[in-house]
Scaffold this active site. Structure first.
Site, PDB file in Angstrom:
ATOM      1  N   ASP A   1       0.821  -1.212   0.000  1.00 40.85           N
ATOM      2  CA  ASP A   1       0.000   0.000   0.000  1.00 40.85           C
ATOM      3  C   ASP A   1       0.854   1.259   0.000  1.00 40.85           C
ATOM      4  OD1 ASP A   1      -2.433  -1.257  -0.045  1.00 40.85           O
ATOM      5  OD2 ASP A   1      -2.775  -1.163   2.113  1.00 40.85           O
TER       6      ASP A   1
ATOM      7  N   LYS B   1      -3.375   3.162  -2.106  1.00 44.46           N
ATOM      8  CA  LYS B   1      -4.648   3.878  -2.055  1.00 44.46           C
ATOM      9  C   LYS B   1      -4.464   5.144  -1.242  1.00 44.46           C
ATOM     10  CE  LYS B   1      -6.568   0.285  -0.225  1.00 44.46           C
ATOM     11  NZ  LYS B   1      -7.531  -0.597   0.453  1.00 44.46           N
TER      12      LYS B   1
ATOM     13  N   MET C   1      -7.872   8.283   9.675  1.00 46.22           N
ATOM     14  CA  MET C   1      -8.377   8.663   8.336  1.00 46.22           C
ATOM     15  C   MET C   1      -9.429   9.760   8.444  1.00 46.22           C
ATOM     16  SD  MET C   1      -8.686   4.823   6.685  1.00 46.22           S
ATOM     17  CE  MET C   1      -9.701   4.234   8.046  1.00 46.22           C
TER      18      MET C   1
END
Length: 506
Positions: free
Chosen positions: A35, A57, A171
């Site tokens: 990632d 991502k 996040m």
């Protein structure tokens, strides 16, 4: 033979926080699917023979959709490969690791999950914030701040406020104003201590300390961006006293390490432990000359020599391989003495169970040749192009020798305009050089006409410095030709340099 998938939590960024089990899994991988948030230092641990697949991502943009990632893992495992799925933080803490295992379980593919250290705990720790403290709270709650495009957050803010615990939002950078508003509307005191930690546990970590009410404005003023975590709770007030990371001596200093890939780790790890932003760019590679008939022939008649001389660990490695091929061990060396140019080479001998009989007080070729006891013929096992100072010193003392090249230094890195631009712009103020060949390797990489006037060369010795001085760099030389002394030199150089990272004086 069937394949397997191992989900490995890479941790929050600091390569030292990768677990031992995770590193072992990475070392045995055929394929690594990784990632965006996996740090470059951890990616550098991937075996060179392993195939890598970047499925990174970021917020509001999936380079590879999750469904496609699931399919990649499945196809690679069914093809018989040992697959490591490398994910930032912990795969099971908002990492969608469970979704990936579901797809594998449906097809009967063997899998394993190796936990990683989650940023929800590590980033606050590096910012001086313990997420629990018996005088402040009795619980910690990890919440995702991610919201689907165009949809409101589905968080029970009133329930969170009632817990009176530490709240950690992952996040949540984009949703931060909505998170703050939700907590305030649910009755949380606006003066509750709060913080945001950006790039937690890495050399580029930044922290915004505020109250709940002032956090959006202060974070915006600092330009805090993803990846970052949001913390709310009384424990955030401890950051001012407990923030150890910001006081590291090399905090915020960007340093380029040019050592060969297989030897960069010791220096890079030491610099990172002191807070440096380390760029690893191996500018040379040492390749053994194999087979090496000249070395084999000399070792078959070892009775002709009184001294075996080594000028680098690479020479020791080539010697070790040849001894193994000859089916000889340390008993074969009973009548010969060993000399090493410095402590690093002496340690390489020690790894073979051998003790260097002579190491010069100054770790360079001239002092090695000048100080070596004159007790018979010398066999030198070193680089194809070695320093003439060693043989010149032996000749001046009428000591006979055979000088056999057992490895060569190769400068075949591709030209890097990105590295050249960074050096010319002063974005990388320090470059470490552990040999004259690393200087030559850097110039081969960035171009001989590169303007390096804004670079400070941290050199391990005078011969290395002499090569660096040819290219208009500021020169600093370590007190001794050791990694310890080079690290001390970096600290001394950094203490005299004002350095700004991201517009913030560090």
């Amino acid at each position: 033979m069937g394949g397997k998938v191992t989900l490995v939590g890479a941790g929050p960024g600091d390569p030292g926080l990768l677990t031992l089990k995770g590193r072992e899994a990475l070392a045995g991988a055929d394929v690594v699917v990784y990632d965006r948030l996996v740090s470059p230092a951890i990616l550098a641990m991937i075996p060179p023979e392993a195939r890598t697949i970047d499925v990174g991502k970021e917020a509001s943009h999936h380079k590879v959709p999750q469904e496609q990632i699931n399919l990649i893992l499945l196809e690679e495992a069914l093809a018989g490969h040992n697959v490591v799925r490398l994910k930032g933080g912990d795969p099971f803490v908002f990492g969608r690791g469970g979704e990936e295992l579901e797809a594998l379980a449906e097809r009967g593919v063997p899998f394993e999950e190796i936990p990683g250290i989650t940023s929800a705990i590590a980033a606050p720790a590096y910012g001086g914030i313990p997420v629990t403290h018996r005088d402040y709270c009795s619980s910690v709650h990890i919440i995702t701040g991610h919201q689907r495009a165009g949809k409101p957050l589905t968080i029970d803010f009133e329930a969170l406020v009632r817990t009176k615990g530490t709240l950690v939002f992952l996040m949540g950078v984009t949703a931060m104003p909505a998170i703050v508003e939700g907590l305030l509307e649910a009755g949380m005191d606006p003066d509750t201590p709060a913080a945001m930690v950006e790039n937690g546990t890495t050399s580029t970590q930044r922290q915004c300390d505020a109250t709940l009410a002032t956090l959006p404005e202060r974070a915006a003023a600092m330009g805090i961006h993803s990846p970052a975590i949001i913390l709310v709770g009384q424990v955030c007030a401890l950051a001012e006293r407990f923030c150890w990371f910001d006081h590291l001596p090399l905090r915020g200093q960007r340093i380029l390490v040019t050592r060969p890939r297989d030897r960069a780790g010791a220096l890079s790890d030491r610099l990172r432990a002191l807070g440096a932003d380390v760029w690893e760019y191996p500018c040379i590679e040492t390749r053994p000359i194999w087979p090496c008939p000249a070395m084999t022939a000399a070792l078959e008649h070892l009775e002709n020599y009184r001294w075996l001389v080594f000028t680098s660990p690479a020479g020791v490695a080539a010697f070790r391989r040849t001894l193994q091929e000859m089916k000889k061990d340390s008993r074969y060396l009973s009548d010969v003495q060993l000399a090493a140019i410095g402590s690093g080479t002496a340690r390489a001998l020690a790894d073979m169970g051998l003790i260097a009989d002579y190491v010069p007080p100054v770790y360079d070729a001239a002092h090695l040749g000048e100080g070596l006891p004159a007790e018979g013929k010398v066999l030198i096992l070193r680089a194809e192009i070695g320093s003439p100072a060693l043989t010149a010193a032996l000749e001046s003392r009428s000591i006979p020798y055979d000088d056999i090249p057992v490895y060569r230094t190769v400068y075949d890195n591709p030209r890097s305009e990105q590295l050249r631009s960074a050096l010319e712009a002063g974005e990388v103020p320090f470059v470490t050089f552990t040999s004259a060949s690393t200087v030559k390797g850097l110039l081969a990489t960035v171009g001989a006409d590169a303007d390096l006037s804004r670079v400070t060369a941290l050199c391990i010795g005078k011969q290395t410095a002499a090569e660096a001085r040819k290219h208009n760099m500021t020169i600093k030389i370590a007190a001794q030709a050791t990694i310890d002394a080079l690290v001390e030199l970096a600290q001394d150089a950094a203490s005299s340099l004002e350095y700004t990272f991201g517009g913030v004086m560090l």
